[in-house]
Write an enzyme that holds these catalytic residues in place. Sequence first.
Site, PDB file in Angstrom:
ATOM      1  N   GLU A   1      66.702  18.263 -18.125  1.00  0.00           N
ATOM      2  CA  GLU A   1      65.768  19.246 -18.652  1.00  0.00           C
ATOM      3  C   GLU A   1      65.616  19.077 -20.166  1.00  0.00           C
ATOM      4  OE1 GLU A   1      67.046  23.281 -18.099  1.00  0.00           O
ATOM      5  OE2 GLU A   1      65.172  24.134 -18.853  1.00  0.00           O
TER       6      GLU A   1
ATOM      7  N   CYS B   1      63.379  28.849 -18.069  1.00  0.00           N
ATOM      8  CA  CYS B   1      64.208  28.015 -17.198  1.00  0.00           C
ATOM      9  C   CYS B   1      63.413  27.549 -15.976  1.00  0.00           C
ATOM     10  CB  CYS B   1      65.481  28.745 -16.780  1.00  0.00           C
ATOM     11  SG  CYS B   1      65.212  30.464 -16.394  1.00  0.00           S
TER      12      CYS B   1
ATOM     13  N   GLU C   1      73.238  30.585 -14.499  1.00  0.00           N
ATOM     14  CA  GLU C   1      71.908  30.057 -14.173  1.00  0.00           C
ATOM     15  C   GLU C   1      71.598  29.098 -15.304  1.00  0.00           C
ATOM     16  OE1 GLU C   1      68.752  29.233 -15.117  1.00  0.00           O
ATOM     17  OE2 GLU C   1      67.884  31.233 -15.181  1.00  0.00           O
TER      18      GLU C   1
ATOM     19  N   LYS D   1      78.234  39.462 -24.605  1.00  0.00           N
ATOM     20  CA  LYS D   1      78.322  38.564 -25.757  1.00  0.00           C
ATOM     21  C   LYS D   1      76.871  38.298 -26.124  1.00  0.00           C
ATOM     22  CE  LYS D   1      78.415  34.684 -27.350  1.00  0.00           C
ATOM     23  NZ  LYS D   1      77.449  34.244 -28.392  1.00  0.00           N
TER      24      LYS D   1
ATOM     25  N   GLY E   1      71.687  30.038 -19.461  1.00  0.00           N
ATOM     26  CA  GLY E   1      71.605  29.147 -20.617  1.00  0.00           C
ATOM     27  C   GLY E   1      71.713  27.704 -20.196  1.00  0.00           C
ATOM     28  N   SER E   2      72.321  26.907 -21.065  1.00  0.00           N
ATOM     29  CA  SER E   2      72.356  25.458 -20.842  1.00  0.00           C
ATOM     30  C   SER E   2      73.407  25.079 -19.815  1.00  0.00           C
ATOM     31  CB  SER E   2      72.685  24.750 -22.152  1.00  0.00           C
ATOM     32  OG  SER E   2      74.036  25.008 -22.502  1.00  0.00           O
TER      33      SER E   2
ATOM     34  N   GLY F   1      76.839  24.780 -21.539  1.00  0.00           N
ATOM     35  CA  GLY F   1      77.455  26.085 -21.757  1.00  0.00           C
ATOM     36  C   GLY F   1      77.950  26.697 -20.465  1.00  0.00           C
ATOM     37  N   GLY F   2      77.119  26.653 -19.449  1.00  0.00           N
ATOM     38  CA  GLY F   2      77.481  27.236 -18.157  1.00  0.00           C
ATOM     39  C   GLY F   2      78.688  26.561 -17.544  1.00  0.00           C
TER      40      GLY F   2
END
Lengths: 532, 532
Positions: B395, B302, B265, B184, B241-242, B245-246
């Site tokens: 973060e 990250c 991650e 994606k 990603g965030s 989202g994760g």
Amino acid sequence: MAISGKQLINGLWVQGEAGQYQAINPATAAAIEPVMSYASKVQVAAAVAAAEAAAPIFAATSLAQRAAFLNSCADEIMALGDELLDRLSQETGYPKARAEGERARTCNQLRLFASTILKGEYLNIRIDTALPDRQPLPRPDIRFTNQPIGPVVVFGASNFPLAFSVAGGDTAAALAAGCPVLVKGHNSHPGTCELVAQALAKAVQKAALPGGVFSLIMGSGREVGSELVLAPAVKAVGFTGSQAGGMALFHLANNRPEPIPVFAEMGSVNPVVLLPQALAQNAEAVATGFVGSLTLGVGQFCVNPGVVIALQGPELDQFCRAAATALAKVPAGVMLNEGIAAAYHKGTAHLAGQAGVELVAAGEAIGGKAGFCSQAQLFKVQAQAFLANPHLQEEVFGHASVLVVCQDKAELLQVVSSLRGQLTGTIQAAPDELAAYPELVQQLRQKVGRLVVNNYPTGVEVCDAMMHGGPFPAATDARFTSVGTASIARFVRPICFQNYPAALLPAELQNSNPWQLPRLINGVKTTAAVEA
Amino acid sequence: MAISGKQLINGLWVQGEAGQYQAINPATAAAIEPVMSYASKVQVAAAVAAAEAAAPIFAATSLAQRAAFLNSCADEIMALGDELLDRLSQETGYPKARAEGERARTCNQLRLFASTILKGEYLNIRIDTALPDRQPLPRPDIRFTNQPIGPVVVFGASNFPLAFSVAGGDTAAALAAGCPVLVKGHNSHPGTCELVAQALAKAVQKAALPGGVFSLIMGSGREVGSELVLAPAVKAVGFTGSQAGGMALFHLANNRPEPIPVFAEMGSVNPVVLLPQALAQNAEAVATGFVGSLTLGVGQFCVNPGVVIALQGPELDQFCRAAATALAKVPAGVMLNEGIAAAYHKGTAHLAGQAGVELVAAGEAIGGKAGFCSQAQLFKVQAQAFLANPHLQEEVFGHASVLVVCQDKAELLQVVSSLRGQLTGTIQAAPDELAAYPELVQQLRQKVGRLVVNNYPTGVEVCDAMMHGGPFPAATDARFTSVGTASIARFVRPICFQNYPAALLPAELQNSNPWQLPRLINGVKTTAAVEA
């Protein structure tokens, strides 16, 4: 020390504060002395706090210290002598030979983990040394090892009161990895649990380890079990049991503020495919072997063969006749507890009531036998009815199995492809017959953790090469085994050290390689020192 | 082939049926040609079906075939030439040098995985040969290897349009393992995604692999992403990603009828601890190094150092002055997209508004600059205020950091122990200073995946020894890295073969060891053949 009915918390035996109960002898339905206790929430919290405090101290032990400790656990279990075997038989209905065999397996398992960690392969050590002159950027020195994940909760299984219980595979793997263990013992065999915990507590004491390295907590899964899984200091869970139980823990753990892995081995129906030539050549031996595997230990194994798949024909008829003959000689068996026996009666009645299902063979009837007895049963169904009814894939724990009769090879492949994830898949094949079934093998490889040919699935060898797990719903994580030395991987996590002062590195990462372990240094596996 | 705006499904480029959009140049806020398309649910299903069909064929390739394919992917990416670099810069605002560096990293990564799988260590091969005479029971022959887990969905990250995107680390690891990949792509750099997918499609074609081995799907995470994760044929997910989202994907995947692993991650604040002697000896160099790490790539990493922890004192004042001087020279930077810039402005404003937080240094102001610009910022807060406010551990993606000032060593340890799981932890220490802080090291070891001394966390080396991951919430599973060769382990699962006909075993398990791989045979690691 006699069985006290107490909990082992922080190295001390304390009376549980949340109620009392007694174990039941499944062969007689009589209560067994003494009265046992359940731990309270406060006691669970105390055990977790002790494990948390012990974690860095236990993590700092050398491989040699941990190996000695594991061997000492085995020694102390053996030192329990007949008291352990007798109590186990009382609490489970298992004959003494089975108790002895399982004790040997459990102690060998502890010793195998001891020798395994000394080899150090499980640390997966990787060292990439600095390249200060690399362009466009220098490479720093980076060193990778595995460290213990932290306190682990182990749920003992009902059916292996030693090998999958207090000092069973999950506990051995977690201790080998350097993780403190909190065992939620199974309420069916609490005396056995306590005796083994006494042995481990002695080993902890002799090794001068903190008491929090090993705890035994008794209570209900719903209360004490949930409490343990939700404790923030707990970092992983090992479980062997039902799908309902495993999935409850899985969802509980994934919805914590900090999710943790649950390694739940939840059993399966372990399909056995009988190829026609194998039957044509050897229907009787195949049938006898199958009935032996089906009825071993009253069928109370997660690798019990609950589904048999074969092509219709005279060979299969011969198999059925031979299986019926063999099964008729199987005595009614004592099951582990009242709940398991009740579930078996309900499960087999449910099977018998499904469309197209007929009982084709059975063992001795229960008759007037005392205790929680059950009768071995073999059902038969046509493939189309099996395909139409997902209930027929549900495990009935015990010595019951369903023979799925297929019209042709295409239908057989369709049945196999309809199967959910399995611990094992078995094929009975004549020499060279398997080569004619590449699609069958390919299908099964996608479904199972262990692929067996011309053996039966029961008998899970504790060794390096064992994979005891499989695609969901056999287990919650197909990437891990819960039996054998590879199972340590569940309870470690990697850490790498970048540009770290050489003198302060963990021993296994030091230049001199003091433990002489295999390490991947700049891409090459070696036991050599790093040239500083 | 020019950028078409299409989807790569089953080896064919097809127009997406669920809407159109254009990429935006973040340096100018202008739309980039051509018009791109989003995939529909039906198209997602077609891509998944192709991946499912390709899975057994791809799984059956030899290690040598897969290695050649990975190298060919790298060759084809290089063959895209400047078109790729230019498009990448247009879509991300990254200078061409960064684009070139990231391309080199991406291609080297593919080649590293090629050489890694040829070594075969990742298969973890274990062979226990039969012991027919063992008492009380014979041991069967059991052979263990790793096989691909099945189709993998990869979510490209915004900030590494090559190295953590279409042919980035997750894709390289999954392809190396033998798993078909469905990417994606990230909507911020769709043209870059398409170009790289064109390269991979060529490599798939040249290797005569089925088209389903690699697919590129564009669309929103919520729609197309969910559709991909919920597809029954998908067996694992890689995400960078965030946290929001994760975790959305993690819960989606765990609540499927068949749960699957999500390796997310999710970044972290990557604490940097400045020990007093390091500052006393070298405050300026430490400050310059820190500011360089903080502002590299506009802080869009990250592993960006978002929290600095130090003891109060004149050395720290000196560090602050030097950091302020260095930071003042940092130009306002173009961020990757409008959303990231807006989140940065919101995040820094939120930080600035927290009790006890003050801005102590900053880079060039945005002024009238075009595009999605941001200003580097360094905040300061006393330890007690930090401990009282968990928001300060969140973060803020970009070049902002919070300096936590501690009164003494005890307070410093308290701050470190309050931290959540992190990708990295860094300590700046003078020679021999670290030895005086064993508790600090012990605390950090429990918190991080990578422990860095006298380097900075930015710069994630792609090598054998890298651990890029860490305890939650840095990642969903602390036991796996998403960078480096150990990351293959995410996408394989073990299977063992019991009493299997020798001629039908997978090549790596055959007696003759045709690929000359290291294997653990009866407990000993060797490349020797099995004596039959």
